[in-house]
Write a protein that holds these residues in place. Structure first.
Motif, mmCIF file in Angstrom:
data_model
loop_
_atom_site.group_PDB
_atom_site.id
_atom_site.type_symbol
_atom_site.label_atom_id
_atom_site.label_comp_id
_atom_site.label_asym_id
_atom_site.label_seq_id
_atom_site.Cartn_x
_atom_site.Cartn_y
_atom_site.Cartn_z
ATOM 1 N N ALA A 10 0.485 -5.181 -10.470
ATOM 2 C CA ALA A 10 1.270 -4.093 -9.890
ATOM 3 C C ALA A 10 2.599 -4.643 -9.397
ATOM 4 N N ALA A 11 3.677 -4.019 -9.810
ATOM 5 C CA ALA A 11 4.999 -4.289 -9.253
ATOM 6 C C ALA A 11 5.222 -3.231 -8.182
ATOM 7 N N VAL A 29 0.332 -5.864 3.995
ATOM 8 C CA VAL A 29 -1.131 -5.941 4.023
ATOM 9 C C VAL A 29 -1.742 -4.609 3.589
ATOM 10 N N ARG A 30 -1.167 -3.509 4.070
ATOM 11 C CA ARG A 30 -1.664 -2.177 3.677
ATOM 12 C C ARG A 30 -1.460 -1.953 2.181
ATOM 13 N N LEU A 31 -0.297 -2.313 1.672
ATOM 14 C CA LEU A 31 -0.015 -2.135 0.247
ATOM 15 C C LEU A 31 -0.928 -2.993 -0.623
ATOM 16 N N LEU A 32 -1.239 -4.203 -0.166
ATOM 17 C CA LEU A 32 -2.173 -5.062 -0.908
ATOM 18 C C LEU A 32 -3.563 -4.438 -0.950
ATOM 19 N N ALA A 33 -4.004 -3.882 0.166
ATOM 20 C CA ALA A 33 -5.322 -3.230 0.208
ATOM 21 C C ALA A 33 -5.367 -2.049 -0.759
ATOM 22 N N ALA A 35 -3.488 -1.616 -3.433
ATOM 23 C CA ALA A 35 -3.443 -2.126 -4.808
ATOM 24 C C ALA A 35 -4.809 -2.649 -5.234
ATOM 25 N N ALA A 36 -5.450 -3.408 -4.360
ATOM 26 C CA ALA A 36 -6.768 -3.955 -4.682
ATOM 27 C C ALA A 36 -7.779 -2.833 -4.915
ATOM 28 N N ALA A 37 -7.681 -1.761 -4.129
ATOM 29 C CA ALA A 37 -8.587 -0.624 -4.307
ATOM 30 C C ALA A 37 -8.397 0.033 -5.674
ATOM 31 N N ASP A 38 -7.202 -0.131 -6.262
ATOM 32 C CA ASP A 38 -6.926 0.395 -7.603
ATOM 33 C C ASP A 38 -7.257 -0.610 -8.688
ATOM 34 N N GLY A 39 -7.878 -1.726 -8.327
ATOM 35 C CA GLY A 39 -8.276 -2.712 -9.319
ATOM 36 C C GLY A 39 -7.211 -3.747 -9.662
ATOM 37 N N VAL A 40 -6.131 -3.772 -8.890
ATOM 38 C CA VAL A 40 -5.050 -4.731 -9.135
ATOM 39 C C VAL A 40 -5.522 -6.130 -8.749
ATOM 40 N N GLN A 41 -5.186 -7.106 -9.576
ATOM 41 C CA GLN A 41 -5.539 -8.504 -9.305
ATOM 42 C C GLN A 41 -4.327 -9.328 -8.877
ATOM 43 N N LEU A 42 -3.128 -8.885 -9.253
ATOM 44 C CA LEU A 42 -1.882 -9.540 -8.868
ATOM 45 C C LEU A 42 -0.884 -8.465 -8.465
ATOM 46 N N ALA A 43 -0.435 -8.542 -7.203
ATOM 47 C CA ALA A 43 0.552 -7.591 -6.698
ATOM 48 C C ALA A 43 1.836 -8.345 -6.385
ATOM 49 N N VAL A 44 2.944 -7.816 -6.865
ATOM 50 C CA VAL A 44 4.243 -8.440 -6.649
ATOM 51 C C VAL A 44 5.087 -7.495 -5.798
ATOM 52 N N LEU A 45 5.519 -8.023 -4.650
ATOM 53 C CA LEU A 45 6.372 -7.254 -3.745
ATOM 54 C C LEU A 45 7.813 -7.713 -3.894
ATOM 55 N N PRO A 46 8.768 -6.935 -3.384
ATOM 56 C CA PRO A 46 10.179 -7.238 -3.602
ATOM 57 C C PRO A 46 10.654 -8.563 -2.993
ATOM 58 N N GLU A 47 11.823 -8.969 -3.497
ATOM 59 C CA GLU A 47 12.495 -10.154 -2.979
ATOM 60 C C GLU A 47 12.848 -9.935 -1.510
ATOM 61 N N THR A 48 12.613 -10.961 -0.706
ATOM 62 C CA THR A 48 12.843 -10.938 0.751
ATOM 63 C C THR A 48 12.357 -9.630 1.377
ATOM 64 N N ALA A 91 -2.310 -14.067 3.657
ATOM 65 C CA ALA A 91 -3.368 -14.820 2.979
ATOM 66 C C ALA A 91 -4.748 -14.256 3.331
ATOM 67 N N ALA A 92 -4.938 -13.859 4.577
ATOM 68 C CA ALA A 92 -6.224 -13.269 4.978
ATOM 69 C C ALA A 92 -6.475 -11.965 4.230
ATOM 70 N N ALA A 93 -5.423 -11.171 4.026
ATOM 71 C CA ALA A 93 -5.572 -9.928 3.256
ATOM 72 C C ALA A 93 -5.907 -10.231 1.804
ATOM 73 N N CYS A 94 -5.265 -11.258 1.248
ATOM 74 C CA CYS A 94 -5.564 -11.645 -0.137
ATOM 75 C C CYS A 94 -7.014 -12.098 -0.267
ATOM 76 N N ALA A 95 -7.486 -12.860 0.704
ATOM 77 C CA ALA A 95 -8.878 -13.318 0.680
ATOM 78 C C ALA A 95 -9.837 -12.135 0.823
ATOM 79 N N GLU A 96 -9.531 -11.237 1.752
ATOM 80 C CA GLU A 96 -10.400 -10.084 1.992
ATOM 81 C C GLU A 96 -10.523 -9.197 0.754
ATOM 82 N N HIS A 97 -9.429 -9.040 0.029
ATOM 83 C CA HIS A 97 -9.407 -8.111 -1.105
ATOM 84 C C HIS A 97 -9.469 -8.811 -2.463
ATOM 85 N N ASP A 98 -9.611 -10.135 -2.446
ATOM 86 C CA ASP A 98 -9.674 -10.928 -3.673
ATOM 87 C C ASP A 98 -8.519 -10.569 -4.608
#
Length: 134
Positions: A10-11, A29-33, A35-48, A91-98
């Motif tokens: 997900a971009a 963290v909310r956006l990662l959660a 994305a993960a709920a939608d089955g995303v394995q790699l989420a890319v957020l904007p520069e800075t 990192a904790a959000a990434c671990a929680e949501h794999d």
């Protein structure tokens, strides 16, 4: 023929909470959660994404107005230490949501006060994997 594993990416086009690192990380963290709920394995957020992109469109003009020192202080105060507590929260959000995350931050260098970098962080379920400064 070799079969390759599919990876859902997900971009994420989102605006940070400008000059508020804590709130920007909360949003990430909310956006990662989500994305993960939608089955995303790699989420890319904007520069800075944390805490804002210092665009030349406004940075040059802001350097000439009387409040520039205050703006710089706010940018420094809301920049990220790598490693540091804000990175640990992501990192904790990434671990929680794999999930894996690539996120741009303004990184401050405590050893050289006043030095800021646009840094790209790659964070996986195991924590910070890579940092690239520019």
């Amino acid at each position: 023929m070799t079969a390759f594993e599919k990876v859902r990416v997900a971009a994420i086009q989102a605006t940070p909470v400008i000059l508020d690192a804590e709130a920007s990380v909360d949003k990430a963290v909310r956006l990662l959660a989500e994305a993960a709920a939608d089955g995303v394995q790699l989420a890319v957020l904007p520069e800075t994404f944390v805490p804002l992109y210092p665009s030349n469109a406004w940075a040059h003009a802001s350097a000439r107005f009387g409040g520039f020192d205050e703006l710089w202080d706010r940018l420094w105060d809301n920049s990220v230490d790598v490693p540091g507590p804000l990175v640990e929260r992501i990192a904790a959000a990434c671990a929680e949501h794999d999930i894996w995350c690539v996120i741009g931050v303004n990184e401050r260098e405590a050893e050289r006060p006043g030095s800021l970098y646009n840094a790209m962080l790659t964070i996986g379920p195991q924590g910070l994997v890579a940092k690239h400064r520019k």
